[in-house]
Design an enzyme around this catalytic site. Structure first.
Site, mmCIF file in Angstrom:
data_model
loop_
_atom_site.group_PDB
_atom_site.id
_atom_site.type_symbol
_atom_site.label_atom_id
_atom_site.label_comp_id
_atom_site.label_asym_id
_atom_site.label_seq_id
_atom_site.Cartn_x
_atom_site.Cartn_y
_atom_site.Cartn_z
ATOM 1 N N GLY A 14 44.358 -59.694 56.394
ATOM 2 C CA GLY A 14 45.127 -58.657 57.076
ATOM 3 C C GLY A 14 46.263 -58.062 56.280
ATOM 4 O O GLY A 14 47.172 -57.454 56.853
ATOM 5 N N SER A 15 46.218 -58.179 54.944
ATOM 6 C CA SER A 15 47.330 -57.620 54.161
ATOM 7 C C SER A 15 47.332 -56.092 54.214
ATOM 8 O O SER A 15 48.399 -55.470 54.183
ATOM 9 C CB SER A 15 47.309 -58.106 52.710
ATOM 10 O OG SER A 15 46.249 -57.528 51.998
ATOM 11 N N ARG A 95 31.358 -56.173 57.687
ATOM 12 C CA ARG A 95 30.036 -55.862 58.242
ATOM 13 C C ARG A 95 29.809 -54.363 58.140
ATOM 14 O O ARG A 95 30.785 -53.590 58.161
ATOM 15 C CB ARG A 95 29.919 -56.310 59.703
ATOM 16 C CG ARG A 95 29.928 -57.823 59.813
ATOM 17 C CD ARG A 95 29.831 -58.280 61.246
ATOM 18 N NE ARG A 95 30.277 -59.656 61.307
ATOM 19 C CZ ARG A 95 29.487 -60.695 61.581
ATOM 20 N NH1 ARG A 95 28.223 -60.524 61.857
ATOM 21 N NH2 ARG A 95 29.975 -61.921 61.590
ATOM 22 N N HIS A 113 38.340 -49.804 49.843
ATOM 23 C CA HIS A 113 37.447 -50.626 49.019
ATOM 24 C C HIS A 113 38.072 -50.841 47.638
ATOM 25 O O HIS A 113 38.590 -49.893 47.044
ATOM 26 C CB HIS A 113 36.076 -49.944 48.890
ATOM 27 C CG HIS A 113 35.107 -50.771 48.117
ATOM 28 N ND1 HIS A 113 34.463 -51.871 48.673
ATOM 29 C CD2 HIS A 113 34.699 -50.704 46.829
ATOM 30 C CE1 HIS A 113 33.693 -52.424 47.754
ATOM 31 N NE2 HIS A 113 33.817 -51.737 46.629
HETATM 32 C C1 GAR Z 1 40.630 -55.934 50.538
HETATM 33 O O1 GAR Z 1 40.814 -56.138 49.173
HETATM 34 C C2 GAR Z 1 39.583 -54.866 50.809
HETATM 35 O O2 GAR Z 1 39.553 -53.876 49.853
HETATM 36 C C3 GAR Z 1 38.320 -55.671 50.766
HETATM 37 O O3 GAR Z 1 38.674 -56.862 51.445
HETATM 38 C C4 GAR Z 1 40.045 -57.164 51.186
HETATM 39 C C5 GAR Z 1 40.711 -57.498 52.519
HETATM 40 O O4 GAR Z 1 42.031 -57.932 52.350
HETATM 41 N N1 GAR Z 1 37.267 -54.944 51.417
HETATM 42 C C6 GAR Z 1 36.029 -54.824 50.924
HETATM 43 O O5 GAR Z 1 35.650 -55.376 49.914
HETATM 44 C C7 GAR Z 1 35.095 -53.930 51.755
HETATM 45 N N2 GAR Z 1 33.885 -53.669 51.068
HETATM 46 P P1 GAR Z 1 43.059 -57.956 53.570
HETATM 47 O O6 GAR Z 1 42.387 -58.666 54.742
HETATM 48 O O7 GAR Z 1 44.212 -58.755 53.045
HETATM 49 O O8 GAR Z 1 43.440 -56.544 53.904
#
Ligand code: GAR
Length: 195
Positions: A14-15, A95, A113
């Protein structure tokens, strides 16, 4: 649109949601988060939302590990609509969104992304970038369509890959870029929406 109501979908830490909340608090984004939904009951993003007094609920994917079942998408669309959401932001949601959720929010679902799309879609894009040996990667905000990390690109920020980068150090710098870019693109895109 005046104050935009956001709905956040996330699977993990959730950052990015936190960066959105920080931008709202700083007055850089005229929005509120109406609801946070996660496909993982123990995802930290839900705890963070609850701490802020934001409605936070679990999406029941009926035991499927990767699939986003149609019934779960319908339920998600219903909850987002109920919460008065204008714009849906995927923030680490793992998902693939398809109909009926896409149909419920046409051109109103964004994703962040950690690569310069169309390069390195899918999982662990930072690791893919290191393995490909590129000298530059970055982050992308795009509109979501039925593909995996496809859809019109709304903004990108470049991040240099350093010679001694590990997957962790590169991911850390990519995330710092995400936290700058996502709220900025949300603010810009929300300003183009009609109520
Ligand atoms: C983030 O780095 C986002 O770009 C990636 O998951 C991470 C979630 O971090 N998403 C993907 O790779 C989507 N294809 P967070 O929960 O700390 O925001």
């Amino acid at each position: 649109m005046a104050m935009t109501t956001l709905g956040i979908l996330g699977s993990g830490f959730g950052s990015n949601m936190q960066a959105i909340l920080d931008a709202i608090d700083a007055g850089a984004l005229d929005a509120r988060i109406g609801i946070v939904l996660s496909d993982h009951p123990d995802a930290h993003i839900l705890e963070r939302a609850e701490l802020k007094g934001i409605r936070a609920e679990v999406i029941n994917c009926s035991g499927h590990l990767m699939k986003f079942p149609e019934a779960a998408q319908e339920e998600t669309a219903r909850k987002l609509t109920e919460a008065g959401v204008d714009l849906v932001c995927l923030a680490g949601f793992m998902r693939i969104v398809k109909r009926p959720l896409l149909d419920a929010f046409p051109s109103r679902i964004l994703n962040i992304h950690p690569s310069l799309l169309p390069a390195f879609p899918g999982l662990e894009a930072w690791r893919q970038a290191l393995e490909a040996g590129v000298s530059e990667s970055g982050v992308t905000v795009h509109l979501v369509d039925a593909g995996m990390d496809t859809g019109p690109i709304l903004g990108q920020e470049r991040v240099a890959v350093l010679p001694d980068d590990t997957p962790e150090t590169l991911h850390f710098r990519l995330q710092a870029a995400e936290h700058r870019l996502y709220p900025e693109v949300i603010a810009r895109y929300a300003a183009t929406l009609t109520p």
